[in-house]
Design an enzyme around this catalytic site. Sequence first.
Site, PDB file in Angstrom:
ATOM      1  N   SER A  40     -12.828  10.822 -25.437  1.00 34.34           N
ATOM      2  CA  SER A  40     -13.213  10.500 -24.061  1.00 34.34           C
ATOM      3  C   SER A  40     -12.036  10.053 -23.186  1.00 34.34           C
ATOM      4  O   SER A  40     -12.182   9.179 -22.327  1.00 34.34           O
ATOM      5  CB  SER A  40     -14.338   9.456 -24.033  1.00 34.34           C
ATOM      6  OG  SER A  40     -15.498   9.978 -24.660  1.00 34.34           O
ATOM      7  N   LYS A  89     -12.231  23.641 -27.972  1.00 31.26           N
ATOM      8  CA  LYS A  89     -13.388  23.824 -28.867  1.00 31.26           C
ATOM      9  C   LYS A  89     -13.980  25.219 -28.651  1.00 31.26           C
ATOM     10  O   LYS A  89     -13.234  26.163 -28.434  1.00 31.26           O
ATOM     11  CB  LYS A  89     -14.423  22.721 -28.640  1.00 31.26           C
ATOM     12  CG  LYS A  89     -13.802  21.322 -28.668  1.00 31.26           C
ATOM     13  CD  LYS A  89     -14.840  20.251 -28.708  1.00 31.26           C
ATOM     14  CE  LYS A  89     -14.174  18.897 -28.583  1.00 31.26           C
ATOM     15  NZ  LYS A  89     -15.055  17.783 -28.861  1.00 31.26           N
ATOM     16  N   ASN A 149      -8.044  20.411 -26.543  1.00 28.26           N
ATOM     17  CA  ASN A 149      -8.854  21.124 -27.529  1.00 28.26           C
ATOM     18  C   ASN A 149     -10.043  21.732 -26.787  1.00 28.26           C
ATOM     19  O   ASN A 149     -10.969  21.018 -26.414  1.00 28.26           O
ATOM     20  CB  ASN A 149      -9.321  20.131 -28.604  1.00 28.26           C
ATOM     21  CG  ASN A 149     -10.301  20.746 -29.578  1.00 28.26           C
ATOM     22  OD1 ASN A 149     -10.482  21.959 -29.619  1.00 28.26           O
ATOM     23  ND2 ASN A 149     -10.949  19.904 -30.368  1.00 28.26           N
ATOM     24  N   HIS A 166     -10.571  18.019 -37.725  1.00 32.34           N
ATOM     25  CA  HIS A 166     -11.332  17.453 -36.603  1.00 32.34           C
ATOM     26  C   HIS A 166     -12.683  16.991 -37.136  1.00 32.34           C
ATOM     27  O   HIS A 166     -13.263  17.622 -38.025  1.00 32.34           O
ATOM     28  CB  HIS A 166     -11.504  18.521 -35.516  1.00 32.34           C
ATOM     29  CG  HIS A 166     -12.045  17.947 -34.234  1.00 32.34           C
ATOM     30  ND1 HIS A 166     -13.377  17.653 -34.064  1.00 32.34           N
ATOM     31  CD2 HIS A 166     -11.430  17.618 -33.071  1.00 32.34           C
ATOM     32  CE1 HIS A 166     -13.555  17.150 -32.853  1.00 32.34           C
ATOM     33  NE2 HIS A 166     -12.389  17.116 -32.227  1.00 32.34           N
ATOM     34  N   GLY A 210     -16.562  12.888 -26.974  1.00 36.81           N
ATOM     35  CA  GLY A 210     -17.572  13.513 -26.121  1.00 36.81           C
ATOM     36  C   GLY A 210     -18.689  12.578 -25.677  1.00 36.81           C
ATOM     37  O   GLY A 210     -19.704  13.030 -25.157  1.00 36.81           O
ATOM     38  N   GLU A 217     -15.542  17.290 -36.026  1.00 35.15           N
ATOM     39  CA  GLU A 217     -16.604  18.315 -35.943  1.00 35.15           C
ATOM     40  C   GLU A 217     -16.520  19.279 -37.128  1.00 35.15           C
ATOM     41  O   GLU A 217     -17.540  19.767 -37.608  1.00 35.15           O
ATOM     42  CB  GLU A 217     -16.503  19.049 -34.598  1.00 35.15           C
ATOM     43  CG  GLU A 217     -16.982  18.154 -33.463  1.00 35.15           C
ATOM     44  CD  GLU A 217     -16.408  18.461 -32.096  1.00 35.15           C
ATOM     45  OE1 GLU A 217     -15.818  19.549 -31.907  1.00 35.15           O
ATOM     46  OE2 GLU A 217     -16.529  17.590 -31.211  1.00 35.15           O
ATOM     47  N   GLU A 237      -9.009   9.727 -33.812  1.00 36.91           N
ATOM     48  CA  GLU A 237     -10.168  10.086 -33.002  1.00 36.91           C
ATOM     49  C   GLU A 237     -11.415   9.408 -33.568  1.00 36.91           C
ATOM     50  O   GLU A 237     -12.057   9.936 -34.499  1.00 36.91           O
ATOM     51  CB  GLU A 237     -10.384  11.602 -33.022  1.00 36.91           C
ATOM     52  CG  GLU A 237      -9.241  12.388 -32.431  1.00 36.91           C
ATOM     53  CD  GLU A 237      -9.736  13.671 -31.768  1.00 36.91           C
ATOM     54  OE1 GLU A 237      -9.410  13.870 -30.600  1.00 36.91           O
ATOM     55  OE2 GLU A 237     -10.471  14.439 -32.413  1.00 36.91           O
TER      56      GLU A 237
HETATM   57  C1  PEP Z   1     -11.961  15.988 -29.236  1.00 35.11           C
HETATM   58  O1  PEP Z   1     -12.882  16.755 -29.459  1.00 35.11           O
HETATM   59  O2  PEP Z   1     -10.955  16.030 -29.948  1.00 35.11           O
HETATM   60  C2  PEP Z   1     -12.108  15.039 -28.148  1.00 35.11           C
HETATM   61  C3  PEP Z   1     -11.289  14.041 -28.103  1.00 35.11           C
HETATM   62  O3  PEP Z   1     -13.126  15.288 -27.250  1.00 35.11           O
HETATM   63  P1  PEP Z   1     -13.403  14.480 -25.883  1.00 35.11           P
HETATM   64  O4  PEP Z   1     -12.079  14.277 -25.182  1.00 35.11           O
HETATM   65  O5  PEP Z   1     -14.333  15.363 -25.110  1.00 35.11           O
HETATM   66  O6  PEP Z   1     -14.017  13.181 -26.271  1.00 35.11           O
END
Ligand code: PEP
Length: 247
Positions: free
Chosen positions: A207, A11, A9, A91, A167, A93, A161
């Site tokens: 992460s 983003k 992703n 997601h 992040g 976000e 998630e």
């Molecule tokens: C995400 O935004 O779906 C995500 C898992 O981000 P990150 O891997 O940076 O934690």
Amino acid sequence: MRRKLAAGNWKMNGLAADLDQIDALEAAHSAVDIDILICPPAPLLERMAARASKIAVGGQDCHASVSGAHTGDTAAAMLVDAGASHVILGHSERRTDHKETNDDVRAKARAAFDAGLIAIICVGETLAEREAANTLDIISGQLAGSIPDAANGTNLVVAYEPVWAIGTGLVPSTDQIGEVHDYIRAKLEARFGEGVGRSVRLLYGGSVKGSNAADIFAVSNVDGALVGGASLTTDAFSPIITALAAS
Ligand code: PEP
């Protein structure tokens, strides 16, 4: 048999020059027998899809309507038209920044299915919800509210998630990941029947890096990863793909 999926992703990151990553990823992983997906920002979608052959391309959101007066939004059929096969929905976000509810996500998923897209529906608890021992209740509500009845193993992928792991560099223990993934599997089997419930792929996201990927992929009911930051460069994403292919 569920095919493994390494999904990136991007983003709101990436310009045309970053499409070189696709060439490098394709060259590095031409022989792996897993699915690889990148979800770039919408303006790069069509160019990425034209450049990719092994790697699938997806959107990061779609509107619930097929067309109309929705400035700034993208319909599911437009993603397909640009070369997308998948779309990330719900997601955290978007649930936070755009106040998307489970009902919104379910309506978008219906639109995605109707357009022929595979919807990657994201669920996950906040740190406060985990600390209050509410994780499984939150996941249960998000699954029930966000997944349409028309879901099956072909059109749906679920990504667990934890919001606090996205992040941040924080990652749940493998026991915590396994507990939630087993729970999601049981919920899907209870709602859709054993056959369909067992065929839906479950991704872990939050992460994921080359250094922790193998441990995460060894957890039961983890069929791949949804990766944010570490999907932005070939150097960071490649070891994750390699670890998934070897799992
Ligand atoms: C995400 O935004 O779906 C995500 C898992 O981000 P990150 O891997 O940076 O934690």
